[in-house]
Design an enzyme around this catalytic site. Sequence first.
Site, PDB file in Angstrom:
ATOM      1  N   TYR A 265       0.827  -1.211   0.000  1.00  0.00           N
ATOM      2  CA  TYR A 265       0.000   0.000   0.000  1.00  0.00           C
ATOM      3  C   TYR A 265       0.860   1.259   0.000  1.00  0.00           C
ATOM      4  O   TYR A 265       0.407   2.322  -0.440  1.00  0.00           O
ATOM      5  CB  TYR A 265      -0.907   0.028   1.242  1.00  0.00           C
ATOM      6  CG  TYR A 265      -2.228  -0.679   1.082  1.00  0.00           C
ATOM      7  CD1 TYR A 265      -2.290  -2.001   0.662  1.00  0.00           C
ATOM      8  CD2 TYR A 265      -3.424  -0.024   1.379  1.00  0.00           C
ATOM      9  CE1 TYR A 265      -3.502  -2.648   0.546  1.00  0.00           C
ATOM     10  CE2 TYR A 265      -4.644  -0.670   1.267  1.00  0.00           C
ATOM     11  CZ  TYR A 265      -4.677  -1.979   0.858  1.00  0.00           C
ATOM     12  OH  TYR A 265      -5.881  -2.616   0.748  1.00  0.00           O
TER      13      TYR A 265
ATOM     14  N   LYS B  49       3.549 -15.116   1.920  1.00  0.00           N
ATOM     15  CA  LYS B  49       3.746 -15.828   0.643  1.00  0.00           C
ATOM     16  C   LYS B  49       5.241 -16.094   0.503  1.00  0.00           C
ATOM     17  O   LYS B  49       5.888 -15.734  -0.495  1.00  0.00           O
ATOM     18  CB  LYS B  49       3.180 -14.967  -0.505  1.00  0.00           C
ATOM     19  CG  LYS B  49       3.105 -15.657  -1.857  1.00  0.00           C
ATOM     20  CD  LYS B  49       2.053 -16.756  -1.948  1.00  0.00           C
ATOM     21  CE  LYS B  49       2.172 -17.498  -3.275  1.00  0.00           C
ATOM     22  NZ  LYS B  49       1.289 -18.689  -3.347  1.00  0.00           N
TER      23      LYS B  49
ATOM     24  N   ASP C  61      -2.554 -18.098   0.039  1.00  0.00           N
ATOM     25  CA  ASP C  61      -3.569 -18.774  -0.788  1.00  0.00           C
ATOM     26  C   ASP C  61      -4.230 -19.888   0.015  1.00  0.00           C
ATOM     27  O   ASP C  61      -5.449 -20.048   0.017  1.00  0.00           O
ATOM     28  CB  ASP C  61      -2.968 -19.285  -2.111  1.00  0.00           C
ATOM     29  CG  ASP C  61      -1.660 -20.057  -1.934  1.00  0.00           C
ATOM     30  OD1 ASP C  61      -1.101 -20.068  -0.809  1.00  0.00           O
ATOM     31  OD2 ASP C  61      -1.199 -20.653  -2.921  1.00  0.00           O
TER      32      ASP C  61
ATOM     33  N   ASP D 135      -6.067  -7.092   4.114  1.00  0.00           N
ATOM     34  CA  ASP D 135      -7.242  -6.477   3.498  1.00  0.00           C
ATOM     35  C   ASP D 135      -8.147  -7.573   2.933  1.00  0.00           C
ATOM     36  O   ASP D 135      -9.356  -7.594   3.168  1.00  0.00           O
ATOM     37  CB  ASP D 135      -6.789  -5.517   2.388  1.00  0.00           C
ATOM     38  CG  ASP D 135      -7.967  -4.868   1.678  1.00  0.00           C
ATOM     39  OD1 ASP D 135      -8.883  -4.394   2.368  1.00  0.00           O
ATOM     40  OD2 ASP D 135      -7.974  -4.857   0.422  1.00  0.00           O
TER      41      ASP D 135
ATOM     42  N   ASP E  79     -11.868  -9.420   4.685  1.00  0.00           N
ATOM     43  CA  ASP E  79     -13.177  -9.469   4.026  1.00  0.00           C
ATOM     44  C   ASP E  79     -13.701 -10.908   3.989  1.00  0.00           C
ATOM     45  O   ASP E  79     -14.893 -11.148   4.201  1.00  0.00           O
ATOM     46  CB  ASP E  79     -13.099  -8.936   2.580  1.00  0.00           C
ATOM     47  CG  ASP E  79     -13.368  -7.430   2.492  1.00  0.00           C
ATOM     48  OD1 ASP E  79     -13.031  -6.717   3.461  1.00  0.00           O
ATOM     49  OD2 ASP E  79     -13.901  -6.971   1.462  1.00  0.00           O
TER      50      ASP E  79
HETATM   51  C1  IPM Z   1     -10.305  -1.469   4.188  1.00  0.00           C
HETATM   52  C2  IPM Z   1     -10.616  -0.848   2.867  1.00  0.00           C
HETATM   53  C3  IPM Z   1      -9.510   0.123   2.500  1.00  0.00           C
HETATM   54  C4  IPM Z   1      -8.221  -0.663   2.406  1.00  0.00           C
HETATM   55  C5  IPM Z   1      -9.759   0.921   1.213  1.00  0.00           C
HETATM   56  C6  IPM Z   1     -11.071   1.661   1.255  1.00  0.00           C
HETATM   57  C7  IPM Z   1      -8.628   1.863   0.906  1.00  0.00           C
HETATM   58  O1  IPM Z   1     -10.792  -1.836   1.907  1.00  0.00           O
HETATM   59  O2  IPM Z   1     -10.178  -0.721   5.186  1.00  0.00           O
HETATM   60  O3  IPM Z   1     -10.201  -2.694   4.256  1.00  0.00           O
HETATM   61  O4  IPM Z   1      -7.897  -1.237   1.350  1.00  0.00           O
HETATM   62  O5  IPM Z   1      -7.496  -0.702   3.378  1.00  0.00           O
HETATM   63 MG    MG Z   2     -10.796  -3.827   2.658  1.00  0.00          MG
END
Ligand code: IPM
Ligand code: MG
Length: 360
Positions: free
Chosen positions: A142, A193, A225, A249, A253
């Site tokens: 990032y 990884k 993975d 990230d 999710d």
């Molecule tokens: C998160 C989001 C952010 C990230 C985006 C909105 C920049 O997806 O906080 O997980 O990638 O960190």
């Molecule tokens: Mg995110």
Amino acid sequence: MTHYRITLLPGDGIGPEIMAVAVDVLKVVGNKFDIEFQFQEALIGGAAIDTTGEPLPSATLDMCRHSDAVLLAAIGGYKWDSLPSDLRPEAGLLGLRAGLGLFANLRPAIILPQLIDASTLKRSVVEGVDIMVVRELTGGIYFGKPRGIFATETGEKRGVNTMAYTESEIERIGRVAFEAARKRRGKLCSVDKANVLEVSQLWRDRITQLSPEYPDVELSHMYVDNAAMQLLRAPKQFDTIVTGNLFGDILSDAAAMLTGSIGMLPSASLGASGPGVFEPVHGSAPDIAGQDKANPLAQVLSAAMMLRYSLNQSAAADHIEQGVLQVLQRGDRTGDIMSQGMNLLGCGAMGEALIQALEE
Ligand code: IPM
Ligand code: MG
């Protein structure tokens, strides 16, 4: 009476709607627990771009620095998607994380018994899941340099990002993760990884070197993975996960969906000192913005994390979390966690139901 100055960053999309619920909730628990909140609001993301031309105005960063904690909702939306990357709403969020030195992002994914049927996975797979993802937040791909889109000698464009970690960056997030694991079930899985990337080899070595200092924590390593697959196949094997920015990230999710809806998941972003930022894991959901359909509970639970982690008010945090369980127990649901036989509520009505539960 204890007094705190809280900066609110409602941002974009559903942000203002869910923030309004969280503020009402904080006021109610403030009364109950003798805490006085002084709220101050600032611009970030698309809302800031529209007003000031930049996603993180310096006034916003200053206000955050001078507060006890920051409560953020969400940023982004279609409207700003075609702007250059340094002027997009996301740049505001990344600038905030970097500006406040928030290198540690804690993302708990807990399946509540009331929501098991809202998960897309089988009850037997998700029942009892309780995972803490510790994501490194101010380094890795990032922020690594060089980055950009450059012209090659042939005139073709080439996009570049750099995944890099120094030993000290790995060590400090590693320590946060070992400490977190120690307070949980004592199991830490480091995800990387290392079979392909040198940056991951260093990550694995440095995390392994920390391990003898935490003899009560059982350390394991997993390739990213495989970790993605294992999260869906057998999530109960995980207790605490530590990983870099990009992998964290993605995996957070995935972990969120085990719990039924990303609309339920809060997060805490913490630095070595100074105010933390508390925000839902989900985004700004522009498709349902302004329609009173959003689930405010991740925002509310983020406020609870703020009370617990930054303000040391764990009784007030417990009270909020209990209130959330109570409304769910009663069958109240927003659309994202709706299942048969439950009461479908909008964002505002969910907030009112919760406040009623908190005042009882
Ligand atoms: C998160 C989001 C952010 C990230 C985006 C909105 C920049 O997806 O906080 O997980 O990638 O960190
Ligand atoms: Mg995110």
